[in-house]
Motif scaffolding. Structure first.
Motif, PDB file in Angstrom:
ATOM      1  N   ARG A 150       0.825  -1.207   0.000  1.00 28.91           N
ATOM      2  CA  ARG A 150       0.000   0.000   0.000  1.00 28.91           C
ATOM      3  C   ARG A 150       0.864   1.264   0.000  1.00 28.91           C
ATOM      4  O   ARG A 150       0.613   2.216  -0.739  1.00 28.91           O
ATOM      5  CB  ARG A 150      -0.910  -0.022   1.234  1.00 28.91           C
ATOM      6  CG  ARG A 150      -1.737   1.253   1.406  1.00 28.91           C
ATOM      7  CD  ARG A 150      -2.621   1.130   2.631  1.00 28.91           C
ATOM      8  NE  ARG A 150      -1.834   1.085   3.850  1.00 28.91           N
ATOM      9  CZ  ARG A 150      -1.378   2.162   4.475  1.00 28.91           C
ATOM     10  NH1 ARG A 150      -1.598   3.353   3.969  1.00 28.91           N
ATOM     11  NH2 ARG A 150      -0.697   2.043   5.572  1.00 28.91           N
ATOM     12  N   ARG A 151       1.877   1.276   0.859  1.00 34.93           N
ATOM     13  CA  ARG A 151       2.717   2.470   0.939  1.00 34.93           C
ATOM     14  C   ARG A 151       3.520   2.698  -0.330  1.00 34.93           C
ATOM     15  O   ARG A 151       3.668   3.831  -0.789  1.00 34.93           O
ATOM     16  CB  ARG A 151       3.650   2.357   2.152  1.00 34.93           C
ATOM     17  CG  ARG A 151       2.931   2.557   3.498  1.00 34.93           C
ATOM     18  CD  ARG A 151       3.916   2.689   4.616  1.00 34.93           C
ATOM     19  NE  ARG A 151       4.649   1.435   4.869  1.00 34.93           N
ATOM     20  CZ  ARG A 151       4.236   0.497   5.710  1.00 34.93           C
ATOM     21  NH1 ARG A 151       3.104   0.667   6.392  1.00 34.93           N
ATOM     22  NH2 ARG A 151       4.919  -0.618   5.869  1.00 34.93           N
ATOM     23  N   SER A 152       4.026   1.588  -0.895  1.00 29.11           N
ATOM     24  CA  SER A 152       4.832   1.750  -2.106  1.00 29.11           C
ATOM     25  C   SER A 152       3.992   2.077  -3.330  1.00 29.11           C
ATOM     26  O   SER A 152       4.447   2.764  -4.233  1.00 29.11           O
ATOM     27  CB  SER A 152       5.650   0.479  -2.356  1.00 29.11           C
ATOM     28  OG  SER A 152       4.769  -0.622  -2.571  1.00 29.11           O
ATOM     29  N   GLY A 190      -7.817   0.480  -3.206  1.00 30.74           N
ATOM     30  CA  GLY A 190      -8.571   1.690  -3.516  1.00 30.74           C
ATOM     31  C   GLY A 190      -7.985   2.953  -2.905  1.00 30.74           C
ATOM     32  O   GLY A 190      -7.015   2.928  -2.142  1.00 30.74           O
ATOM     33  N   LEU A 191      -8.629   4.058  -3.279  1.00 32.68           N
ATOM     34  CA  LEU A 191      -8.231   5.397  -2.816  1.00 32.68           C
ATOM     35  C   LEU A 191      -9.436   6.102  -2.239  1.00 32.68           C
ATOM     36  O   LEU A 191     -10.555   5.928  -2.709  1.00 32.68           O
ATOM     37  CB  LEU A 191      -7.675   6.227  -3.968  1.00 32.68           C
ATOM     38  CG  LEU A 191      -6.360   5.762  -4.598  1.00 32.68           C
ATOM     39  CD1 LEU A 191      -6.126   6.513  -5.877  1.00 32.68           C
ATOM     40  CD2 LEU A 191      -5.217   6.012  -3.632  1.00 32.68           C
ATOM     41  N   ILE A 214      -5.125  -1.905   0.824  1.00 32.36           N
ATOM     42  CA  ILE A 214      -5.127  -3.186   0.088  1.00 32.36           C
ATOM     43  C   ILE A 214      -5.712  -4.227   1.051  1.00 32.36           C
ATOM     44  O   ILE A 214      -5.135  -4.432   2.129  1.00 32.36           O
ATOM     45  CB  ILE A 214      -3.720  -3.602  -0.372  1.00 32.36           C
ATOM     46  CG1 ILE A 214      -3.135  -2.560  -1.369  1.00 32.36           C
ATOM     47  CG2 ILE A 214      -3.738  -4.963  -1.019  1.00 32.36           C
ATOM     48  CD1 ILE A 214      -1.725  -2.850  -1.788  1.00 32.36           C
ATOM     49  N   VAL A 215      -6.801  -4.781   0.675  1.00 32.61           N
ATOM     50  CA  VAL A 215      -7.519  -5.744   1.552  1.00 32.61           C
ATOM     51  C   VAL A 215      -7.567  -7.096   0.840  1.00 32.61           C
ATOM     52  O   VAL A 215      -7.959  -7.174  -0.343  1.00 32.61           O
ATOM     53  CB  VAL A 215      -8.948  -5.261   1.873  1.00 32.61           C
ATOM     54  CG1 VAL A 215      -9.674  -6.312   2.700  1.00 32.61           C
ATOM     55  CG2 VAL A 215      -8.875  -3.915   2.615  1.00 32.61           C
ATOM     56  N   VAL A 216      -7.157  -8.145   1.560  1.00 30.49           N
ATOM     57  CA  VAL A 216      -7.259  -9.531   1.076  1.00 30.49           C
ATOM     58  C   VAL A 216      -8.371 -10.222   1.884  1.00 30.49           C
ATOM     59  O   VAL A 216      -8.398 -10.090   3.126  1.00 30.49           O
ATOM     60  CB  VAL A 216      -5.919 -10.284   1.230  1.00 30.49           C
ATOM     61  CG1 VAL A 216      -6.049 -11.704   0.685  1.00 30.49           C
ATOM     62  CG2 VAL A 216      -4.800  -9.525   0.493  1.00 30.49           C
ATOM     63  N   MET A 217      -9.270 -10.924   1.183  1.00 36.51           N
ATOM     64  CA  MET A 217     -10.446 -11.564   1.858  1.00 36.51           C
ATOM     65  C   MET A 217     -10.697 -12.914   1.211  1.00 36.51           C
ATOM     66  O   MET A 217     -10.144 -13.218   0.126  1.00 36.51           O
ATOM     67  CB  MET A 217     -11.657 -10.638   1.732  1.00 36.51           C
ATOM     68  CG  MET A 217     -12.159 -10.474   0.290  1.00 36.51           C
ATOM     69  SD  MET A 217     -13.280  -9.101   0.068  1.00 36.51           S
ATOM     70  CE  MET A 217     -12.114  -7.826  -0.269  1.00 36.51           C
ATOM     71  N   TYR A 258      -8.871 -10.678   5.550  1.00 36.35           N
ATOM     72  CA  TYR A 258      -7.639 -11.190   6.173  1.00 36.35           C
ATOM     73  C   TYR A 258      -6.693 -10.024   6.535  1.00 36.35           C
ATOM     74  O   TYR A 258      -5.887 -10.142   7.449  1.00 36.35           O
ATOM     75  CB  TYR A 258      -6.917 -12.144   5.217  1.00 36.35           C
ATOM     76  CG  TYR A 258      -7.659 -13.454   4.990  1.00 36.35           C
ATOM     77  CD1 TYR A 258      -8.108 -14.206   6.090  1.00 36.35           C
ATOM     78  CD2 TYR A 258      -7.886 -13.936   3.716  1.00 36.35           C
ATOM     79  CE1 TYR A 258      -8.776 -15.407   5.864  1.00 36.35           C
ATOM     80  CE2 TYR A 258      -8.539 -15.132   3.494  1.00 36.35           C
ATOM     81  CZ  TYR A 258      -8.980 -15.871   4.583  1.00 36.35           C
ATOM     82  OH  TYR A 258      -9.636 -17.029   4.389  1.00 36.35           O
ATOM     83  N   THR A 259      -6.795  -8.921   5.791  1.00 35.12           N
ATOM     84  CA  THR A 259      -5.902  -7.753   6.025  1.00 35.12           C
ATOM     85  C   THR A 259      -6.702  -6.472   5.929  1.00 35.12           C
ATOM     86  O   THR A 259      -7.753  -6.428   5.266  1.00 35.12           O
ATOM     87  CB  THR A 259      -4.780  -7.697   4.981  1.00 35.12           C
ATOM     88  OG1 THR A 259      -5.332  -7.464   3.691  1.00 35.12           O
ATOM     89  CG2 THR A 259      -3.964  -8.984   4.953  1.00 35.12           C
ATOM     90  N   HIS A 260      -6.194  -5.438   6.546  1.00 35.59           N
ATOM     91  CA  HIS A 260      -6.804  -4.112   6.460  1.00 35.59           C
ATOM     92  C   HIS A 260      -5.847  -3.092   7.114  1.00 35.59           C
ATOM     93  O   HIS A 260      -5.140  -3.434   8.084  1.00 35.59           O
ATOM     94  CB  HIS A 260      -8.174  -4.077   7.158  1.00 35.59           C
ATOM     95  CG  HIS A 260      -8.994  -2.890   6.730  1.00 35.59           C
ATOM     96  ND1 HIS A 260      -8.857  -1.637   7.279  1.00 35.59           N
ATOM     97  CD2 HIS A 260      -9.969  -2.762   5.768  1.00 35.59           C
ATOM     98  CE1 HIS A 260      -9.694  -0.789   6.700  1.00 35.59           C
ATOM     99  NE2 HIS A 260     -10.397  -1.459   5.761  1.00 35.59           N
ATOM    100  N   PRO A 261      -5.766  -1.823   6.651  1.00 35.96           N
ATOM    101  CA  PRO A 261      -4.935  -0.819   7.315  1.00 35.96           C
ATOM    102  C   PRO A 261      -5.331  -0.595   8.762  1.00 35.96           C
ATOM    103  O   PRO A 261      -4.490  -0.220   9.584  1.00 35.96           O
ATOM    104  CB  PRO A 261      -5.164   0.445   6.473  1.00 35.96           C
ATOM    105  CG  PRO A 261      -5.528  -0.047   5.129  1.00 35.96           C
ATOM    106  CD  PRO A 261      -6.316  -1.305   5.348  1.00 35.96           C
TER     107      PRO A 261
END
Length: 879
Positions: A70-72, A145-146, A78-81, A88-91
């Motif tokens: 996400r940072r790069s 997304g943004l 960026i979310v993986v589900m 599974y992931t979230h900021p």
């Protein structure tokens, strides 16, 4: 016009900004969707994502990877589900394990789906991409997304660029418009057509009516314009305009070269006929022909005359100013005269001579006529002139300009010496030589100060210089008047200095007294600035002894010289009492204190701060020297072996302080020793310490050990003093002598009246041995009286001594301090006649006191070669 253009540009910039804003929002939203899809697809196909989804703990593996991606990638999340939408992931780690906000249906079917939603981070643009297994089965989903706010910020960041670009365009357009308008205004001078026509008519009228010529020359060196004054000054015709400069007839060559060169010129003088013209030339930078020049011409005939007079006046004022600074730097009449002559050559005259009345050079009043004039200064541009030489004594005839100016006190002008018969009559032969030499004009000006004419200054001019005129006469009078005061001041100073020096020298010894104890030489030098209070003296004492003294009164001038005379007289009086050096300085100290006290009560008291003195007594019989000093430098001693040193003499306080005792010290002086007494002017100087001066004195004494005391004095003065010392210097050098033993006879006398007869016999035998039998009666009579008084009225020990020197000295000493007194006995008195008989039979007699008693002495003149005995005096030297 300018405002209209600015308004149009501003409207165009606003429209451009609005259109850009709309386009940027739309393109920004599309760009956000493309970036989200690209990031999501990239992460979905990244190695390790599929194994992590199949693993036991996908969050542990994928959470760091999504944050780094996400940072790069520059996205907000960026979310993986899984396929059911469980994250599974979230900021925001707190949202892991919860259901994804959005439509995942199309993605579960294997499609890429983009949408706008209100998610956990706000309004978002997101894309959902399936993660497929090798067989095409969807095993998970990736969303990237943004936020809408970031998309808008990107669009807004483009707005300042658009605005600045628009502002720049507007500024360029505005400046361009302004410059165009300014150029139009400058070319037309804001004038309407009729105004411009009238302006050119006025310009033409002014151009041809001014009193200064104007030329305009083109780049091709053609004369484009010449006004009426230029045509008149240069002699040009009206057809000259338009023709090349080289074809202009009658144009002066210097001006033609200047016009052809095109160079800049400032007030260049070019002569056209008998008329000097001031010419200025400048390039025509702003004209239609940039290679041309503009020339102005001005008739400077009157200006040259005025500037010449102004320059002459400036030079004369400078001469007077310099004369005020250079003349009178010293108080010497001759030097001041030379300075006056030097300042006027060659700025005013070719030769200058100064003639002063001879009495003025000696400080005296001048005579009423121009006779006895001494030529004091001669200065000229050459040394081979035929004028009277310096030092010549001249008697000017009454008819000469010099005598006339001396008599009337007014400067005399002789424009042509060849026609001046009165001047020629002074010395016809020399006058012819002067004229042949080329000297043709003379100004003689009297040196008058305080109503007295002191002399004359003669200013001479020779060919090719112009003769003197009336204005030169005024300048010469002013120049001499300024110097006259300095010359008179120098004359007055010379008179006062001569009087003071005469007074001081009159107070000093005119000649040294006769004595055999010392070979004495002295030197006295007055100060440059005036007299001072230095003195010296040599005083013969009883018993063949001699007193030496040097002293210095503080201060300069007549007051110091007068005080010095008083102190010297006091030393003489105290010395006749045969006082010891410390007693004499004590009495002298009291005298200086009384002088200070008396003068402090007067209004114009100068106040003698004090004085210094050294007093020494040398006895040639014992070769002993007793001395004491009061604030004076220690004397130097050069012994018989040539060793130079300074005596270790106790330093007493200066005279006049009072309250402090003085101490006498005694030294043995071998025969031939030289005692050097001096004042502080010999060793002191502002540029060195006194110790340095004493070392210089020691070195000078050791440099030459031979020679008489007179030669040693001259050597010391030459080695230690400048040509013009700033302080008085008194120097006294005495070389000791010893009285031979065969010239002294001494006896001890018992306290018995019967011993008087035996002493008369012994003395008579000694006198016969010395060849002085003529003195038997006088000496035996005095000896009988003195011995009888000593035996009757004094105490032991009683001693008799005879000294055969320049005189015969008979001394009777005893242990008593009683003082005998001379008196005239009455006819009825039985005694009281002894000392009277001694005084009548001797040349001098007196009493001196010693540490053990007193000595009564009597002196007798030696017989003359003819065999007679000089008439005896009746003076008592002390009692």
């Amino acid at each position: 016009m300018v405002l209209l253009q600015v308004s149009l540009v501003l409207l165009l910039v606003c429209c451009a900004v609005l259109a850009q804003h709309v386009i940027s929002h739309r393109s920004g939203s599309d760009e956000a969707k493309r970036r989200s899809v690209a990031v999501a697809e990239t992460f979905a196909h990244a190695p390790g994502v599929l194994p992590a989804l199949k693993g036991s703990d996908p969050t542990r593996v994928l959470q760091p990877l999504t944050e780094a991606g996400r940072r790069s990638a520059g996205v907000d999340f960026i979310v993986v589900m899984d396929t059911k939408g469980i994250r599974y992931t979230h900021p925001l780690p707190s949202l892991i394990g919860k259901r994804f906000v959005g439509d995942i249906g199309p993605s579960v079917e294997g499609k890429v789906h983009t949408e706008r939603v209100d998610g956990p981070l706000g309004h978002e643009v997101q894309a959902v991409v399936p993660v497929k297994d090798r067989d095409g089965t969807v095993v998970g989903l990736v969303s990237a997304g943004l936020k809408n706010q970031n998309v808008i910020n990107q669009v807004d960041r483009q707005t300042p660029v658009i605005l600045s670009t628009g502002a720049g365009v507007m500024a360029v357009a505005t400046v361009g418009t302004a410059l165009m308008g300014r150029r139009l205004r400058r070319q037309t001078h804001r004038l309407a057509p009729h105004e411009m026509t009238r302006m050119y008519e006025h310009h033409d009228a002014v151009l041809h009516s001014v009193g200064e010529g104007v030329l305009i020359v083109g780049a091709d060196r053609r004369l484009l314009l010449a006004n009426d004054e230029a045509r008149r000054l240069l002699g040009l015709s009206r057809e000259a305009e338009g023709r090349p400069v080289t074809e202009l007839c009658g144009l002066a060559e210097g001006i033609r070269e200047l016009l052809l060169s095109g160079r800049a010129a400032d007030d260049e003088v070019h002569r056209v006929g008998d008329r000097p013209l001031l010419v200025n030339q400048r390039p025509a930078h702003h004209g239609a022909d940039p290679g041309g020049t503009v020339v102005t011409l001005r008739d400077s005939t009157e200006l040259h005359e005025v500037s010449g007079r102004a320059e002459l006046t400036r030079e004369r004022l400078e001469l007077l100013y310099d004369a005020g600074l250079s003349v009178g730097t010293t108080l010497e009449v001759a030097r001041t005269s030379e300075e006056l002559a030097q300042i006027a050559v060659p700025r005013f005259a070719d030769f200058v001579t100064v003639d002063l009345d001879d009495a003025v050079l000696h400080g005296e009043e001048p005579s009423p006529t121009a006779t006895g004039m001494r030529r004091t200064a001669v200065t000229g541009i050459r040394d081979d002139h035929p004028l009277y030489e310096k030092g010549t004594l001249i008697d000017f005839l009454p008819c000469t300009p010099q005598a006339l100016g001396y008599r009337t006190g007014r400067a005399e002008l002789v424009v042509e010496l060849s026609a001046a018969h009165t001047w020629h009559a002074q010395d016809p032969h020399r006058a012819d030589r002067v004229l042949d030499y080329g000297i043709h004009s003379l100004i003689t000006a009297p040196i008058e100060a305080r109503g007295i004419v002191l002399g004359m200054v003669n200013f001479w001019r020779r060919e090719p210089r112009t003769p003197f005129d009336e204005e030169d006469l005024l300048l010469a009078d002013e120049l001499v008047a300024r110097a006259a005061v300095s010359i008179d001041n120098a004359r007055r100073y010379t008179r006062e200095h001569a009087l003071a020096v005469t007074l001081q020298r009159s107070l000093l010894p005119q000649a040294l007294p006769e004595q055999t104890a010392l070979d004495v030489a002295y030197c006295y030098l007055p100060a440059q600035s005036g007299v001072s209070g230095d003195w010296f003296d040599v005083i013969p004492l009883s018993g063949s002894r001699v007193a030496l003294t040097v002293g210095d009164v503080v201060g300069h001038g007549l007051h110091a010289a007068a005080t010095m005379g008083r102190l010297r007289t006091a030393v003489h009086n105290f010395a006749t009492l045969d006082l010891s050096p410390d007693e004499l300085l004590s009495h002298l100290d009291d005298l200086v204190g009384r002088i200070d006290q008396d003068e402090s009560t007067t209004k114009d008291a100068t106040g003698v701060v004090g004085a210094s003195c050294l007093y020494a007594v040398y006895d040639p019989v014992t070769r002993r020297c007793a001395m004491a000093r009061a604030g004076h430098p220690a004397p130097a001693l050069v012994d018989a072996d040539g060793h130079v040193g300074f005596l270790d003499l106790p330093a007493g306080p200066p005279l006049g302080l009072g309250g402090m005792p003085f101490e006498t010290a005694e030294f043995d002086l071998a025969e031939g020793s030289q005692l050097v007494l001096y004042t502080d002017g010999l060793i002191e100087d502002r540029s060195r310490d006194i110790d340095v001066g004493m070392e210089l004195l020691r070195a000078a004494l050791a440099d030459r050990l031979d020679g008489s005391p007179d030669q040693r004095c001259r050597d010391l003065v030459t080695a230690l003093l400048p040509e013009r010392p700033k302080d008085d210097v008194a120097l006294l050098i005495a070389r000791s002598r010893a009285l031979p033993p065969d010239q002294v006879a001494a006896w001890d006398v018992p306290s018995d009246p019967a011993a008087v007869a035996g002493m008369r016999t012994a003395v008579a035998e000694q006198l016969r041995e010395w060849g002085l039998s003529e003195l038997d009666f006088s000496v035996e009579l005095a000896l009988s009286e003195l011995l009888t008084n000593a035996i009757r009225h004094a105490s032991d020990p009683i001693h008799v001594r005879l000294i055969h020197d320049r005189t015969l000295i008979c001394e009777v000493s005893d242990g008593s301090c009683t003082s005998p007194h001379l008196r005239y006995a009455a006819t009825t008195d039985e005694g009281g006649r002894g000392l009277f008989l001694v005084s009548q039979t001797s040349e001098r007699w007196g009493t001196r006191y010693t540490a053990r008693g007193k000595v009564i002495w009597a002196e007798y003149a030696l017989p003359t070669p003819g065999g007679g005995v000089p008439r005896q005096g009746a003076r008592a030297a002390g009692s």
